[in-house]
Design an enzyme around this catalytic site. Sequence first.
Site, PDB file in Angstrom:
ATOM      1  N   SER A 201       8.047   6.115  12.932  1.00 48.31           N
ATOM      2  CA  SER A 201       7.724   5.516  11.620  1.00 48.31           C
ATOM      3  C   SER A 201       8.759   5.859  10.553  1.00 48.31           C
ATOM      4  O   SER A 201       8.437   6.010   9.369  1.00 48.31           O
ATOM      5  CB  SER A 201       6.319   5.965  11.156  1.00 48.31           C
ATOM      6  OG  SER A 201       5.350   5.636  12.106  1.00 48.31           O
TER       7      SER A 201
ATOM      8  N   LYS B   1       0.849  -1.203   0.000  1.00 51.45           N
ATOM      9  CA  LYS B   1       0.000   0.000   0.000  1.00 51.45           C
ATOM     10  C   LYS B   1       0.881   1.247   0.000  1.00 51.45           C
ATOM     11  O   LYS B   1       0.644   2.178  -0.760  1.00 51.45           O
ATOM     12  CB  LYS B   1      -0.914  -0.034   1.229  1.00 51.45           C
ATOM     13  CG  LYS B   1      -1.736   1.228   1.423  1.00 51.45           C
ATOM     14  CD  LYS B   1      -2.913   0.986   2.342  1.00 51.45           C
ATOM     15  CE  LYS B   1      -2.622   1.105   3.816  1.00 51.45           C
ATOM     16  NZ  LYS B   1      -2.434   2.486   4.298  1.00 51.45           N
ATOM     17  N   SER B   2       1.900   1.254   0.850  1.00 47.44           N
ATOM     18  CA  SER B   2       2.739   2.466   0.959  1.00 47.44           C
ATOM     19  C   SER B   2       3.474   2.751  -0.350  1.00 47.44           C
ATOM     20  O   SER B   2       3.526   3.898  -0.808  1.00 47.44           O
ATOM     21  CB  SER B   2       3.744   2.296   2.091  1.00 47.44           C
ATOM     22  OG  SER B   2       3.068   2.297   3.325  1.00 47.44           O
TER      23      SER B   2
ATOM     24  N   ASP C 228       2.227  -0.220  12.352  1.00 44.49           N
ATOM     25  CA  ASP C 228       1.166  -1.034  11.752  1.00 44.49           C
ATOM     26  C   ASP C 228       1.244  -2.502  12.173  1.00 44.49           C
ATOM     27  O   ASP C 228       0.299  -3.268  11.948  1.00 44.49           O
ATOM     28  CB  ASP C 228       1.198  -0.930  10.222  1.00 44.49           C
ATOM     29  CG  ASP C 228       0.785   0.461   9.748  1.00 44.49           C
ATOM     30  OD1 ASP C 228       0.469   1.308  10.605  1.00 44.49           O
ATOM     31  OD2 ASP C 228       0.797   0.701   8.524  1.00 44.49           O
TER      32      ASP C 228
ATOM     33  N   SER D  29       4.963  10.246  10.417  1.00 44.78           N
ATOM     34  CA  SER D  29       6.007  10.429   9.395  1.00 44.78           C
ATOM     35  C   SER D  29       5.402  10.888   8.076  1.00 44.78           C
ATOM     36  O   SER D  29       6.109  11.359   7.186  1.00 44.78           O
ATOM     37  CB  SER D  29       6.750   9.116   9.173  1.00 44.78           C
ATOM     38  OG  SER D  29       5.918   8.191   8.496  1.00 44.78           O
TER      39      SER D  29
ATOM     40  N   ARG E 274      -8.230  12.770  12.677  1.00 49.41           N
ATOM     41  CA  ARG E 274      -6.776  12.502  12.761  1.00 49.41           C
ATOM     42  C   ARG E 274      -5.985  13.810  12.630  1.00 49.41           C
ATOM     43  O   ARG E 274      -6.379  14.721  11.926  1.00 49.41           O
ATOM     44  CB  ARG E 274      -6.382  11.471  11.682  1.00 49.41           C
ATOM     45  CG  ARG E 274      -6.997  10.107  11.989  1.00 49.41           C
ATOM     46  CD  ARG E 274      -6.708   9.080  10.928  1.00 49.41           C
ATOM     47  NE  ARG E 274      -5.316   8.724  10.841  1.00 49.41           N
ATOM     48  CZ  ARG E 274      -4.822   7.880   9.926  1.00 49.41           C
ATOM     49  NH1 ARG E 274      -5.630   7.328   9.035  1.00 49.41           N
ATOM     50  NH2 ARG E 274      -3.543   7.599   9.908  1.00 49.41           N
TER      51      ARG E 274
ATOM     52  N   ARG F  33      -6.851  -3.154  10.023  1.00 48.17           N
ATOM     53  CA  ARG F  33      -5.823  -3.921  10.760  1.00 48.17           C
ATOM     54  C   ARG F  33      -6.394  -4.589  12.008  1.00 48.17           C
ATOM     55  O   ARG F  33      -5.964  -5.681  12.397  1.00 48.17           O
ATOM     56  CB  ARG F  33      -4.629  -3.026  11.103  1.00 48.17           C
ATOM     57  CG  ARG F  33      -3.990  -2.427   9.860  1.00 48.17           C
ATOM     58  CD  ARG F  33      -2.535  -2.083   9.979  1.00 48.17           C
ATOM     59  NE  ARG F  33      -2.142  -1.355   8.789  1.00 48.17           N
ATOM     60  CZ  ARG F  33      -1.845  -1.908   7.602  1.00 48.17           C
ATOM     61  NH1 ARG F  33      -1.861  -3.220   7.459  1.00 48.17           N
ATOM     62  NH2 ARG F  33      -1.513  -1.169   6.570  1.00 48.17           N
TER      63      ARG F  33
ATOM     64  N   ARG G  80       2.855   6.101  -3.063  1.00 46.48           N
ATOM     65  CA  ARG G  80       3.965   6.974  -3.477  1.00 46.48           C
ATOM     66  C   ARG G  80       4.176   6.920  -4.984  1.00 46.48           C
ATOM     67  O   ARG G  80       4.416   7.932  -5.630  1.00 46.48           O
ATOM     68  CB  ARG G  80       5.247   6.557  -2.745  1.00 46.48           C
ATOM     69  CG  ARG G  80       5.227   6.995  -1.292  1.00 46.48           C
ATOM     70  CD  ARG G  80       6.152   6.147  -0.451  1.00 46.48           C
ATOM     71  NE  ARG G  80       6.201   6.620   0.925  1.00 46.48           N
ATOM     72  CZ  ARG G  80       5.258   6.377   1.842  1.00 46.48           C
ATOM     73  NH1 ARG G  80       4.177   5.683   1.531  1.00 46.48           N
ATOM     74  NH2 ARG G  80       5.389   6.851   3.069  1.00 46.48           N
TER      75      ARG G  80
HETATM   76  O1  LIG Z   1       3.590   6.679   4.894  1.00 45.73           O
HETATM   77  C1  LIG Z   1       2.968   5.615   4.950  1.00 45.73           C
HETATM   78  O2  LIG Z   1       2.747   4.917   3.938  1.00 45.73           O
HETATM   79  C2  LIG Z   1       2.482   5.158   6.266  1.00 45.73           C
HETATM   80  C3  LIG Z   1       3.056   5.642   7.411  1.00 45.73           C
HETATM   81  C4  LIG Z   1       2.666   5.188   8.757  1.00 45.73           C
HETATM   82  O3  LIG Z   1       1.936   6.218   9.383  1.00 45.73           O
HETATM   83  P1  LIG Z   1       2.594   7.262  10.432  1.00 45.73           P
HETATM   84  O4  LIG Z   1       3.763   7.860   9.795  1.00 45.73           O
HETATM   85  O5  LIG Z   1       1.467   8.234  10.632  1.00 45.73           O
HETATM   86  O6  LIG Z   1       2.929   6.495  11.684  1.00 45.73           O
HETATM   87  C5  LIG Z   1       1.794   3.936   8.715  1.00 45.73           C
HETATM   88  O7  LIG Z   1       1.176   3.759   9.972  1.00 45.73           O
HETATM   89  C6  LIG Z   1       0.749   4.018   7.631  1.00 45.73           C
HETATM   90  O8  LIG Z   1      -0.022   2.853   7.587  1.00 45.73           O
HETATM   91  C7  LIG Z   1       1.393   4.158   6.273  1.00 45.73           C
HETATM   92  C1  LIG Z   2      -2.606   3.920   9.296  1.00 45.63           C
HETATM   93  C2  LIG Z   2      -2.747   3.368   8.099  1.00 45.63           C
HETATM   94  O1  LIG Z   2      -2.882   4.042   6.918  1.00 45.63           O
HETATM   95  P1  LIG Z   2      -3.188   5.586   6.693  1.00 45.63           P
HETATM   96  O2  LIG Z   2      -2.399   6.378   7.693  1.00 45.63           O
HETATM   97  O3  LIG Z   2      -2.786   5.845   5.289  1.00 45.63           O
HETATM   98  O4  LIG Z   2      -4.670   5.773   6.897  1.00 45.63           O
HETATM   99  C3  LIG Z   2      -2.698   1.891   7.962  1.00 45.63           C
HETATM  100  O5  LIG Z   2      -2.742   1.397   6.831  1.00 45.63           O
HETATM  101  O6  LIG Z   2      -2.616   1.200   8.969  1.00 45.63           O
END
Ligand SMILES: O=C(O)C1=C[C@@H](OP(=O)(O)O)[C@@H](O)[C@H](O)C1
Ligand SMILES: C=C(OP(=O)(O)O)C(=O)O
Length: 425
Positions: free
Chosen positions: A191, A20-21, A309, A164, A118, A381, A25
């Site tokens: 993160s 997903k990440s 996560d 992050s 958030r 999750r 990007r």
């Molecule tokens: O940049 C990203 O793809 C993500 C960063 C993380 O969040 P945080 O940086 O808010 O902890 C993670 O928890 C999220 O699921 C995906």
């Molecule tokens: C926190 C998550 O994603 P996002 O911050 O993109 O909602 C996640 O996938 O657990």
Amino acid sequence: MKVSVSTSKINGEVFAPPSKSYTHRAITIAALSEECVIHRPLLSADTLATIRACEAFGASIDKTEEKLHITGVNSKPFVPNDVIDVANSGTTLRFMTAVSALTNGVTVLTGDGSIRNRPNQPLLDVLNKLGVEAYSTRGNGCAPLVVRGGLKGAITMIDGSISSQFISALLIACPLTTQSTTLSIKGEMKSRPYVDVTIELLESAGAEILVEEGNTIKFIIPANQKYNLKEYTVPGDFSSASYLLAGAAVTGSTVTVKNLFPSKQGDVDIIDVLERMGAEITWDKENGIVKVAGNGLKGTTFDAGATPDLVPTIAVLAACAEGVTVIENAEHVRYKETDRLHAMALELTKMGISVKEEPDQLIITGGELHGAELHGWHDHRIVMALTIAGMVAGDTIIDTAESVEISFPNFFEEMMKLGAQITLS
Ligand SMILES: O=C(O)C1=C[C@@H](OP(=O)(O)O)[C@@H](O)[C@H](O)C1
Ligand SMILES: C=C(OP(=O)(O)O)C(=O)O
């Protein structure tokens, strides 16, 4: 949707879904480039939100299961002609807030009830220091957000302890301005691996970001850059794989997960954690194959600073392990789709497990799980982690199960193929 879970063993081979990440990007950076093909993207509710947002900024995106063909805006996003709705995706909200700062007009961004709770204030504050007018309509840092473009470079600072994604968002937007930017990180940078993933993708697009490590981490972002992402293949997702691997570990099963090559993803740590807790696990890095066999697990200490996560998965491993597990440095896990520390504490307690919730910790004493009616908190999750717990306990029903759509749309189908006793209603 509800999922009913009976005691199960799982066995066989499965492919980890695409990350997903990396997909978020790749789409965003491709949309700011000229022309790009992304192979094996994750198509899930969250990445579809990023696709829709990039289209609103003027990119044209052709999608099939196997690839995305993106004609980008070449550094100059349009002013969207409607509000951007990021649905449930924090990554989309933060990234698109920064992309909005590159337009020459006003963008309004909002999302669902979770997203509108958030935090974003640190990102808004920095954007205001970089020549942008950015604010929350309710003045509480949460969406709806309003952004008037005009991003310029400067020397500035951001709090690293909340998300992050603020840093990743700035790293994506700032190279496209006409003045360089220096971004120093105040406090512990949580993160961090996700920022490394961002930099890896930016470098694939030909961009340059300099990183100064030390007591204070600094990102030095040269100005007047252009992105030239032409072709990109998305790797497998270790966070999604964690449910498959943990599912085998807690049920005493043997599962092979493919498409897991070495990566900058912090959640690759799941392999290490499973090993520390006593699972038999091997990783053939060259072929991207992880094989796990469940064995009596024992408690551990887990620092969640870099890998928030994994917390729901590790909470379930802890519940099934002998002894005490401490999940620490985890306050930022409260700022996700839901407060995941509280949600996991509450739901595992319903299953008969002793969980102590501290502001930044969960202390979990492993024990015998019993079936229960659980709340999935509309959080992918939480639902996936509780499904694994249900496979041990049996007689478990979890609501809001449709939320797996966010990151792992075929999670239940894959689990059923492996033999999990699951019914959906
Ligand atoms: O940049 C990203 O793809 C993500 C960063 C993380 O969040 P945080 O940086 O808010 O902890 C993670 O928890 C999220 O699921 C995906
Ligand atoms: C926190 C998550 O994603 P996002 O911050 O993109 O909602 C996640 O996938 O657990």
